[in-house]
Motif scaffolding. Structure first.
Motif, PDB file in Angstrom:
ATOM      1  N   GLY A 175      -6.625   2.637  -8.869  1.00 44.39           N
ATOM      2  CA  GLY A 175      -6.746   4.072  -8.623  1.00 44.39           C
ATOM      3  C   GLY A 175      -5.804   4.578  -7.547  1.00 44.39           C
ATOM      4  O   GLY A 175      -6.027   5.633  -6.944  1.00 44.39           O
ATOM      5  N   ALA A 176      -4.727   3.846  -7.299  1.00 44.42           N
ATOM      6  CA  ALA A 176      -3.818   4.188  -6.210  1.00 44.42           C
ATOM      7  C   ALA A 176      -2.848   5.294  -6.620  1.00 44.42           C
ATOM      8  O   ALA A 176      -2.187   5.184  -7.648  1.00 44.42           O
ATOM      9  CB  ALA A 176      -3.043   2.951  -5.777  1.00 44.42           C
ATOM     10  N   GLU A 177      -2.772   6.333  -5.822  1.00 46.21           N
ATOM     11  CA  GLU A 177      -1.797   7.398  -6.047  1.00 46.21           C
ATOM     12  C   GLU A 177      -0.879   7.606  -4.843  1.00 46.21           C
ATOM     13  O   GLU A 177       0.258   8.011  -4.985  1.00 46.21           O
ATOM     14  CB  GLU A 177      -2.511   8.705  -6.407  1.00 46.21           C
ATOM     15  CG  GLU A 177      -3.190   8.669  -7.766  1.00 46.21           C
ATOM     16  CD  GLU A 177      -3.578  10.048  -8.255  1.00 46.21           C
ATOM     17  OE1 GLU A 177      -2.797  10.988  -8.056  1.00 46.21           O
ATOM     18  OE2 GLU A 177      -4.664  10.187  -8.834  1.00 46.21           O
ATOM     19  N   HIS A 178      -1.365   7.359  -3.665  1.00 50.10           N
ATOM     20  CA  HIS A 178      -0.540   7.445  -2.468  1.00 50.10           C
ATOM     21  C   HIS A 178      -0.053   6.034  -2.149  1.00 50.10           C
ATOM     22  O   HIS A 178      -0.828   5.089  -2.180  1.00 50.10           O
ATOM     23  CB  HIS A 178      -1.372   7.987  -1.293  1.00 50.10           C
ATOM     24  CG  HIS A 178      -0.607   8.070  -0.002  1.00 50.10           C
ATOM     25  ND1 HIS A 178       0.337   9.046   0.226  1.00 50.10           N
ATOM     26  CD2 HIS A 178      -0.635   7.294   1.106  1.00 50.10           C
ATOM     27  CE1 HIS A 178       0.843   8.875   1.440  1.00 50.10           C
ATOM     28  NE2 HIS A 178       0.259   7.816   1.994  1.00 50.10           N
ATOM     29  N   THR A 179       1.246   5.811  -1.991  1.00 50.00           N
ATOM     30  CA  THR A 179       2.314   6.772  -1.838  1.00 50.00           C
ATOM     31  C   THR A 179       3.088   6.984  -3.147  1.00 50.00           C
ATOM     32  O   THR A 179       4.139   7.614  -3.130  1.00 50.00           O
ATOM     33  CB  THR A 179       3.308   6.274  -0.769  1.00 50.00           C
ATOM     34  OG1 THR A 179       3.819   4.980  -1.222  1.00 50.00           O
ATOM     35  CG2 THR A 179       2.665   6.088   0.591  1.00 50.00           C
ATOM     36  N   TRP A 180       2.559   6.449  -4.220  1.00 50.25           N
ATOM     37  CA  TRP A 180       3.241   6.567  -5.511  1.00 50.25           C
ATOM     38  C   TRP A 180       3.511   8.017  -5.864  1.00 50.25           C
ATOM     39  O   TRP A 180       4.614   8.369  -6.295  1.00 50.25           O
ATOM     40  CB  TRP A 180       2.387   5.915  -6.609  1.00 50.25           C
ATOM     41  CG  TRP A 180       2.871   6.242  -7.987  1.00 50.25           C
ATOM     42  CD1 TRP A 180       3.832   5.593  -8.694  1.00 50.25           C
ATOM     43  CD2 TRP A 180       2.441   7.332  -8.811  1.00 50.25           C
ATOM     44  NE1 TRP A 180       4.036   6.203  -9.907  1.00 50.25           N
ATOM     45  CE2 TRP A 180       3.192   7.275 -10.005  1.00 50.25           C
ATOM     46  CE3 TRP A 180       1.493   8.348  -8.654  1.00 50.25           C
ATOM     47  CZ2 TRP A 180       3.027   8.198 -11.040  1.00 50.25           C
ATOM     48  CZ3 TRP A 180       1.325   9.275  -9.686  1.00 50.25           C
ATOM     49  CH2 TRP A 180       2.090   9.193 -10.858  1.00 50.25           C
ATOM     50  N   ARG A 181       2.553   8.888  -5.663  1.00 44.95           N
ATOM     51  CA  ARG A 181       2.696  10.298  -6.040  1.00 44.95           C
ATOM     52  C   ARG A 181       3.861  10.947  -5.299  1.00 44.95           C
ATOM     53  O   ARG A 181       4.686  11.656  -5.896  1.00 44.95           O
ATOM     54  CB  ARG A 181       1.383  11.031  -5.768  1.00 44.95           C
ATOM     55  CG  ARG A 181       1.392  12.516  -6.134  1.00 44.95           C
ATOM     56  CD  ARG A 181       0.000  13.110  -6.045  1.00 44.95           C
ATOM     57  NE  ARG A 181      -0.833  12.621  -7.141  1.00 44.95           N
ATOM     58  CZ  ARG A 181      -0.926  13.221  -8.342  1.00 44.95           C
ATOM     59  NH1 ARG A 181      -0.236  14.321  -8.578  1.00 44.95           N
ATOM     60  NH2 ARG A 181      -1.688  12.726  -9.268  1.00 44.95           N
ATOM     61  N   GLU A 182       3.944  10.702  -4.009  1.00 38.49           N
ATOM     62  CA  GLU A 182       5.022  11.283  -3.219  1.00 38.49           C
ATOM     63  C   GLU A 182       6.384  10.705  -3.628  1.00 38.49           C
ATOM     64  O   GLU A 182       7.390  11.426  -3.676  1.00 38.49           O
ATOM     65  CB  GLU A 182       4.773  11.029  -1.726  1.00 38.49           C
ATOM     66  CG  GLU A 182       3.577  11.767  -1.143  1.00 38.49           C
ATOM     67  CD  GLU A 182       2.232  11.115  -1.444  1.00 38.49           C
ATOM     68  OE1 GLU A 182       1.194  11.726  -1.151  1.00 38.49           O
ATOM     69  OE2 GLU A 182       2.223   9.972  -1.992  1.00 38.49           O
ATOM     70  N   GLN A 183       6.404   9.419  -3.938  1.00 35.07           N
ATOM     71  CA  GLN A 183       7.662   8.779  -4.314  1.00 35.07           C
ATOM     72  C   GLN A 183       8.198   9.301  -5.642  1.00 35.07           C
ATOM     73  O   GLN A 183       9.409   9.495  -5.807  1.00 35.07           O
ATOM     74  CB  GLN A 183       7.456   7.265  -4.384  1.00 35.07           C
ATOM     75  CG  GLN A 183       7.225   6.626  -3.032  1.00 35.07           C
ATOM     76  CD  GLN A 183       6.745   5.202  -3.130  1.00 35.07           C
ATOM     77  OE1 GLN A 183       6.152   4.802  -4.132  1.00 35.07           O
ATOM     78  NE2 GLN A 183       6.989   4.409  -2.108  1.00 35.07           N
ATOM     79  N   ILE A 184       7.305   9.525  -6.604  1.00 34.37           N
ATOM     80  CA  ILE A 184       7.736  10.086  -7.894  1.00 34.37           C
ATOM     81  C   ILE A 184       8.333  11.476  -7.686  1.00 34.37           C
ATOM     82  O   ILE A 184       9.391  11.810  -8.250  1.00 34.37           O
ATOM     83  CB  ILE A 184       6.550  10.140  -8.880  1.00 34.37           C
ATOM     84  CG1 ILE A 184       6.191   8.741  -9.369  1.00 34.37           C
ATOM     85  CG2 ILE A 184       6.875  11.057 -10.071  1.00 34.37           C
ATOM     86  CD1 ILE A 184       7.246   8.080 -10.238  1.00 34.37           C
TER      87      ILE A 184
END
Length: 279
Positions: A175-184
């Protein structure tokens, strides 16, 4: 109809795949005929073969093997993204061979199986920059913690067309979105990068995921890159680790239920045809 931009074929009689020993579920042959049966049921009309990280001594053989398969009657294979080694002095000759072969549509060097700083090597960067003007693409297959190095490579080669594989490989199971969301979002600010909506079912929990599990990751990637800069990939047979090709296609259609016909057409086929000149 769908253009699948990410098909792997495995033929252990023809090629060597050292990494398969660590993934028992994939350590068998996965043929074009097996893929084509499911692909046609799913509405896939053409596919690009993606290199399968074969033994380095087999890289040229893999390209020739897949090209031969593409010439068989009824083949869905329309081209190939082939393996390369930009860290080696022989890359310019390999690039010249790719430019001379219309079957070759681009290159990939899997970066999450090598030291994180490989793409920071001077020769690696200079060789990737050589791809500019060739009409060939370079797929980025990186883990979230390697995204900064990937963005640095993109910035140093602004005239090269990059493709970010698998929505940037988010850890959906956790369920990880940070830091993936910012990187995308940051990667998508670079106009020479296209986002590939592929592979995500393999990063979710195989027994419990639904289309809604995937939605935050797929929708954020599309929103960040925009409908003109996204392509779709099946990632077969890796997708069998998360339910298979038909399940992934069905989930894709569910996720696109609110999109316009033109938006769906761009993601599922039109952008890929334009990017790789598939006709």
């Amino acid at each position: 109809m769908i253009v699948d931009t990410h098909l792997h074929l495995i033929d252990r009689k023809a090629l060597r795949y050292p990494w398969l020993k660590g993934v028992p579920a994939l350590d068998r042959d996965f043929s074009h005929d097996e893929y084509a049966t499911e692909a046609r049921r799913a509405g896939i009309e053409a596919a690009l073969h993606m290199e399968v990280d074969v033994d380095p001594a087999d890289i040229a053989t893999e390209t020739a093997h897949v090209e031969a398969l593409s010439k068989r009657p009824g083949s869905l294979i329309a081209g190939a993204i082939v393996s390369c080694r930009p860290e080696e002095p022989g890359f310019p000759a390999w690039l010249d061979a790719g430019k001379a072969n219309p079957f070759v549509k681009g290159f990939r060097r899997v970066l999450h199986v090598v030291p994180d700083d490989l793409s920071e090597d001077v020769l690696f960067r200079e060789n990737v920059k050589r791809i500019a003007g060739s009409g060939l693409t370079f797929d980025l297959c990186v883990l979230p913690h390697q995204m900064k190095q990937a963005m640095a490579l993109v910035d140093l080669a602004p005239d090269v067309q990059f493709v970010l594989d698998h929505c940037g490989v988010p850890d959906i199971k956790a369920g990880a979105e940070h830091t993936w969301r910012e990187q995308i979002a940051e990667m998508a600010r670079r106009p020479n990068v296209v986002g590939k909506i592929s592979g995500v079912v393999a990063y979710a929990d195989a027994g419990t995921w639904t289309a809604e599990t995937l939605r935050p990751y797929v929708e954020h990637t599309i929103r960040a890159f925009g409908w003109d800069r996204v392509v779709w990939g099946g990632d077969w047979p890796v997708c069998t680790l998360g339910g298979g090709l038909l399940a992934w296609v069905a989930a894709t259609h569910a996720l696109l239920s609110g999109a316009s016909e033109e938006e769906r057409r761009k993601l599922l086929s039109a952008n890929a045809r334009r990017l790789w000149r598939l006709g």
